[in-house]
Design an enzyme around this catalytic site. Structure first.
Site, PDB file in Angstrom:
ATOM      1  N   LEU A 183       0.809  -1.214   0.000  1.00  8.28           N
ATOM      2  CA  LEU A 183       0.000   0.000   0.000  1.00  8.28           C
ATOM      3  C   LEU A 183       0.843   1.265   0.000  1.00  8.28           C
ATOM      4  O   LEU A 183       0.416   2.302  -0.514  1.00  8.28           O
ATOM      5  CB  LEU A 183      -0.932   0.015   1.222  1.00  8.28           C
ATOM      6  CG  LEU A 183      -1.967  -1.097   1.287  1.00  8.28           C
ATOM      7  CD1 LEU A 183      -2.765  -0.984   2.581  1.00  8.28           C
ATOM      8  CD2 LEU A 183      -2.893  -1.033   0.085  1.00  8.28           C
ATOM      9  N   GLY A 184       1.999   1.220   0.594  1.00  2.28           N
ATOM     10  CA  GLY A 184       2.825   2.418   0.655  1.00  2.28           C
ATOM     11  C   GLY A 184       4.083   2.170   1.444  1.00  2.28           C
ATOM     12  O   GLY A 184       4.252   1.138   2.102  1.00  2.28           O
ATOM     13  N   GLU A 185       5.001   3.152   1.366  1.00  5.79           N
ATOM     14  CA  GLU A 185       6.265   3.028   2.066  1.00  5.79           C
ATOM     15  C   GLU A 185       6.722   4.413   2.483  1.00  5.79           C
ATOM     16  O   GLU A 185       6.585   5.381   1.734  1.00  5.79           O
ATOM     17  CB  GLU A 185       7.320   2.382   1.166  1.00  5.79           C
ATOM     18  CG  GLU A 185       8.650   2.139   1.862  1.00  5.79           C
ATOM     19  CD  GLU A 185       9.602   1.316   1.008  1.00  5.79           C
ATOM     20  OE1 GLU A 185      10.709   1.010   1.484  1.00  5.79           O
ATOM     21  OE2 GLU A 185       9.232   0.985  -0.147  1.00  5.79           O
ATOM     22  N   GLY A 186       7.228   4.519   3.696  1.00 10.16           N
ATOM     23  CA  GLY A 186       7.717   5.789   4.197  1.00 10.16           C
ATOM     24  C   GLY A 186       8.944   5.588   5.046  1.00 10.16           C
ATOM     25  O   GLY A 186       9.521   4.483   5.114  1.00 10.16           O
ATOM     26  N   GLY A 187       9.352   6.662   5.716  1.00 13.36           N
ATOM     27  CA  GLY A 187      10.562   6.613   6.515  1.00 13.36           C
ATOM     28  C   GLY A 187      10.477   5.637   7.663  1.00 13.36           C
ATOM     29  O   GLY A 187      11.503   5.164   8.164  1.00 13.36           O
ATOM     30  N   MET A 188       9.268   5.317   8.115  1.00 17.48           N
ATOM     31  CA  MET A 188       9.119   4.446   9.276  1.00 17.48           C
ATOM     32  C   MET A 188       8.814   2.997   8.919  1.00 17.48           C
ATOM     33  O   MET A 188       8.678   2.170   9.802  1.00 17.48           O
ATOM     34  CB  MET A 188       8.001   4.985  10.178  1.00 17.48           C
ATOM     35  CG  MET A 188       8.426   6.192  10.992  1.00 17.48           C
ATOM     36  SD  MET A 188       9.812   5.816  12.075  1.00 17.48           S
ATOM     37  CE  MET A 188      10.040   7.399  12.854  1.00 17.48           C
ATOM     38  N   VAL A 233       3.876  -0.490   4.398  1.00 17.82           N
ATOM     39  CA  VAL A 233       2.514  -0.895   4.745  1.00 17.82           C
ATOM     40  C   VAL A 233       1.981  -1.803   3.646  1.00 17.82           C
ATOM     41  O   VAL A 233       2.080  -1.482   2.451  1.00 17.82           O
ATOM     42  CB  VAL A 233       1.593   0.339   4.907  1.00 17.82           C
ATOM     43  CG1 VAL A 233       0.184  -0.116   5.303  1.00 17.82           C
ATOM     44  CG2 VAL A 233       2.152   1.291   5.946  1.00 17.82           C
ATOM     45  N   LYS A 263       1.794  -2.994   8.983  1.00 16.98           N
ATOM     46  CA  LYS A 263       2.922  -2.085   8.839  1.00 16.98           C
ATOM     47  C   LYS A 263       4.149  -2.710   9.485  1.00 16.98           C
ATOM     48  O   LYS A 263       4.148  -3.040  10.675  1.00 16.98           O
ATOM     49  CB  LYS A 263       2.627  -0.737   9.489  1.00 16.98           C
ATOM     50  CG  LYS A 263       3.789   0.246   9.362  1.00 16.98           C
ATOM     51  CD  LYS A 263       3.386   1.648   9.786  1.00 16.98           C
ATOM     52  CE  LYS A 263       4.514   2.628   9.523  1.00 16.98           C
ATOM     53  NZ  LYS A 263       4.127   4.014   9.798  1.00 16.98           N
ATOM     54  N   ASP A 266       2.770  13.189  15.064  1.00 17.23           N
ATOM     55  CA  ASP A 266       2.906  13.309  13.611  1.00 17.23           C
ATOM     56  C   ASP A 266       1.537  13.489  12.963  1.00 17.23           C
ATOM     57  O   ASP A 266       1.211  12.831  11.967  1.00 17.23           O
ATOM     58  CB  ASP A 266       3.628  12.098  13.034  1.00 17.23           C
ATOM     59  CG  ASP A 266       4.210  12.373  11.639  1.00 17.23           C
ATOM     60  OD1 ASP A 266       4.296  13.565  11.272  1.00 17.23           O
ATOM     61  OD2 ASP A 266       4.549  11.411  10.936  1.00 17.23           O
TER      62      ASP A 266
END
Length: 759
Positions: free
Chosen positions: A19-24, A27, A42, A134
């Site tokens: 679904l997505g990817e970020g700094g943390m 997902v 996640k 956040d």
């Protein structure tokens, strides 16, 4: 291109899609085959080797998983697979707020509803000892069933470093900066410990972005954003009654000092809910939300006194401010407000007390037939220099200098002008340098004089200079408007009132013929209309103008008076609030509005420094000894009309009716202003002249000075209330108030100020 394969399983969950990817972390959409449901999983990035950090993560994870709330994304499980931590959450249907905002801002009412969902979620988290840290549009999910707050607290605990084994959960340690720069609170940016109020700051930033369609703190680089967050005030939110009510909540949430923010999420939600309950919140005529930068132009400092050019210190600054007053992207502080800071080098003090974003300051030095100008435009709160400008021009080119400085200020605000604004900043150029010099010299003299105090001898001097300016250039609209003001003030001081009022009328009409949008003309002309018994006409025109120029404080100053004269006291209070929100130093007549409304204590506070108004209010409160003690002794400097007022007022207080009647009648013969005549009638009524006072009050019905509720309760009007015709007078007044309210609404007043009782 190499395709990265998905893991087949993580724990007992079958991975379906990324679904997505970020700094943390990453997902995934996954399937919980045991329970037959879809979930979001996640994986927290990095491996946590520090035992204290791992313990803290699990402690906070248990707290987060225990939160059950409709606006919080539910956590089903927290687990570990091959040394990697993961969180299992409900899979949401809908879109992130960030995706919605990519298509543009949202209506104020919708923004409030989303914000209430965010705050409800935060209230639940805070109650469990969690701070999100956040809050941002990407972490607010809009589902068909409402708002969901996602990605909170525990995802950041993995970076917290050594925290010790304190049982009290502390989500951020000193020196630990986590979050998203555009939404981080100042204390977060400094790496200081945070609490729930940091989440409220972020929520305020999200609300601002939703309604304004831009971020509260912007910059070309991350450093610029951090600097703006730490030092700059966000722009004003302007528009409908709801937009501005929400804007006040947002400004409080975005306070640099956490102690100045709402104490809890529920307290902030209550303030927003009150804004939504305002009857004006859903008005169909509400203007589009906008933001504005607040500017003050300080009087220029004279480096070497010179009688031929010293007038430029005040009048050049005033001319620059006046030329920018019609721009929708600026709120320009009045020249009189700027004069308070003429000798102050303290930009931070100016930023706070004048409530401004930008300060233009400079120096003047005559060099033969030329004038040397050095000036700087500075970000007030931070003290950052935006630009400096040095010019040496002939004295005959002062208007070109004003135009150049105005243009550079417009470029600095970095927002495009509308076609109308482009026309306005190029309009009203004088035809000759001499016309402009006479105009500036007249402004230096005339703008320091008002109808109650100030040297009367200065008004004729200013008047004659305006006339000389217009002899040079009969088409110079600003000179006609200021000349009209001079004539009006001369009339109000008792100098040939009938003739000077007519001359004022002609001057204002000529100014409007030449430039219907000239900012200064409308509120000045409205004051004359109120003086001459046409307050409802003034009311309609000011409302129409304010709908187009919603951030001109002087229009709302005029509406305070026009609404009061028309009997619309709640609207008068709303106009005062709007004027002082745009300019905290705006001088309105709200004390008299509060007095007519019966709010005497607030009226006394608002009348601080105005002896005439304070003594009048005290007389209504039965504090007549205090009022009598405050009456000033006669003096040669006192204006004749003022002296007559005090003579009749003291007679009314003391009961020396014979002498007082003569003074009251003499004053009534000289004044046209319906409010001044009302005070004369009140004095006569107190002296036992009920019928004479009644006759005067009856005339005021047609002159649009309407105060039926006050007539029913003021103790000084008892002799009028005993007359058989008094009920008829009240009925006529109430009918006129109804008419005024209908014309106010038809002109769009509800959209400009909101309905009655919104302050």
């Amino acid at each position: 291109m190499t395709r990265v394969s998905l893991p087949e399983r993580i724990g007992r969950y079958r991975i379906l899609a990324k679904l997505g990817e970020g700094g943390m972390g990453v997902v995934y959409a996954a399937a919980d085959e045991r329970l037959g449901r879809s979930i979001a999983l996640k994986v927290i990035g990095g491996t946590m080797r520090d035992e204290d950090a791992r313990k803290r993560f699990w402690r906070e994870a248990r707290l987060a998983a225990s939160v059950s709330h409709p606006n919080v994304c539910a956590i089903h499980e927290v687990g570990e697979e091959d040394g990697e931590l993961f969180i299992v959450m409900e899979l949401l249907e809908g879109e992130a707020l960030s995706s919605r905002l990519a298509r543009g801002g949202v209506a104020a009412a919708e923004g409030v509803r989303i914000a209430l969902g965010i705050l409800a979620a935060l209230d639940a988290l805070h109650a469990r000892g969690l701070v999100h840290r956040d809050v941002k549009p990407a972490n607010v999910f809009l589902t068909p069933h409402g708002v969901k707050l996602v990605d909170f607290g525990i995802a950041r605990s993995v970076t917290a470093g050594d925290a010790g084994g304190d049982e009290q959960t502390q989500l951020t340690q000193a020196g630990d900066v986590v979050g998203t720069p555009h939404y981080m609170s100042p204390e977060q940016l400094r790496g200081e410990p945070v609490d729930a109020r940091s989440d409220l700051f972020a929520t305020g930033a999200v609300i601002f972005e939703m309604i304004a369609g831009r971020r509260a703190f912007e910059g070309r680089t991350k450093i610029d954003v951090l600097h703006a967050t730490l030092h700059d005030m966000p722009p004003l939110l302007l528009g409908s009654a709801l937009t501005e009510a929400v804007g006040r909540v947002v400004l409080r949430a975005l306070a640099k000092n956490p102690d100045e923010r709402p104490r809890t999420a529920s307290a902030m939600a209550h303030d927003l809910d009150q804004a939504m309950r305002d009857p004006g919140a859903q008005t169909a005529t509400a203007p589009m939300p906008s933001v504005a930068t607040r500017l003050i132009v300080l009087p220029f400092r004279i480096l070497r006194p010179d009688p031929d050019t010293d007038f430029l210190a005040f009048s050049l600054a005033d001319a620059i401010a006046s030329s920018l007053a019609g721009l929708g992207s600026l709120v320009v502080r009045s020249s009189l407000a700027a004069a308070r800071f003429a000798d102050s080098p303290d930009l931070k003090r100016i930023a706070v007390e004048a409530d401004v974003d930008l300060v233009l300051a400079g120096t003047l030095l005559r060099a033969g037939a030329q004038i040397r100008v050095q000036c700087q435009l500075t970000e007030a709160a931070a003290g950052s220099l935006l630009w400096s400008h040095t010019a040496q021009v002939p004295l005959t080119d002062v208007f070109q200098l004003e135009e150049e400085l105005g243009r550079r200020i417009v470029e600095s605000i970095a927002r495009p002008l509308t076609a109308r604004e482009h026309r306005e900043v190029r309009r009203d150029a004088p035809a000759s340098a001499l016309a402009y010099e006479h105009f500036l010299r007249a402004n230096q003299i005339g703008l320091s004089v008002n109808a109650v105090e100030g040297p009367r001898t200065q008004l004729p001097i200013a008047r004659d200079l305006y006339i000389r300016s217009l002899e040079e250039d009969p088409g110079f609209a600003p000179a006609w408007a200021r000349l009209g003001r001079c004539y009006r003030l001369l009339a109000k001081t008792g100098e040939e009132p009938a003739r000077n009022f007519e001359l004022a009328e002609a001057a204002f009409r000529r100014a409007l013929e030449l430039n219907p949008d000239l900012p200064s003309t409308h509120h000045l002309y409205a004051a004359l209309e109120c003086d001459r018994g046409r307050a409802i006409d003034a009311l309609e025109r000011l409302v129409t103008r304010a709908a187009v120029f919603p951030n001109d404080p002087e229009l709302f100053v005029g509406l305070v008076q026009a609404c009061r004269y028309s009997g619309l006291l709640e609207e008068s209070l709303a106009a005062h609030e709007r004027a002082t929100r745009l300019d905290p130093h705006a001088m309105t007549s709200v004390a008299l509005t509060l007095w007519l409304r019966g709010d005497n204590e607030r009226a006394l506070q608002a009348a601080a420094g105005n002896v005439l108004v304070r003594t009048t209010i005290l007389s209504s409160m039965g504090r007549e000894d205090e009022a009598s003690a405050a009456v000033p002794a006669p003096s040669p400097e006192m204006q004749p009309l003022t002296a007559l007022f005090w003579t009749s007022f003291r007679a009314a207080l003391d009961g020396s009716a014979d002498h007082g009647r003569a003074a009251a009648e003499q004053r009534l013969a000289l004044v046209q202003d319906p409010e001044a005549r009302f005070h004369g009638a009140r004095h006569l009524a107190r002296m036992g002249e009920g019928q004479r006072a009644f006759d005067e009050l009856s005339l005021l019905v047609d002159s649009s000075f309407l105060c039926p509720d006050f007539l029913e309760r003021d103790p000084w009007l008892e002799s009028v209330r005993r007359l058989d015709d008094f009920p008829g007078l009240l009925a006529r007044m109430r009918s006129r108030v109804t008419e005024a309210g209908e014309r106010f609404a038809a002109a769009g007043g509800r959209g400009v100020l909101g309905p009655p009782g919104t302050t």
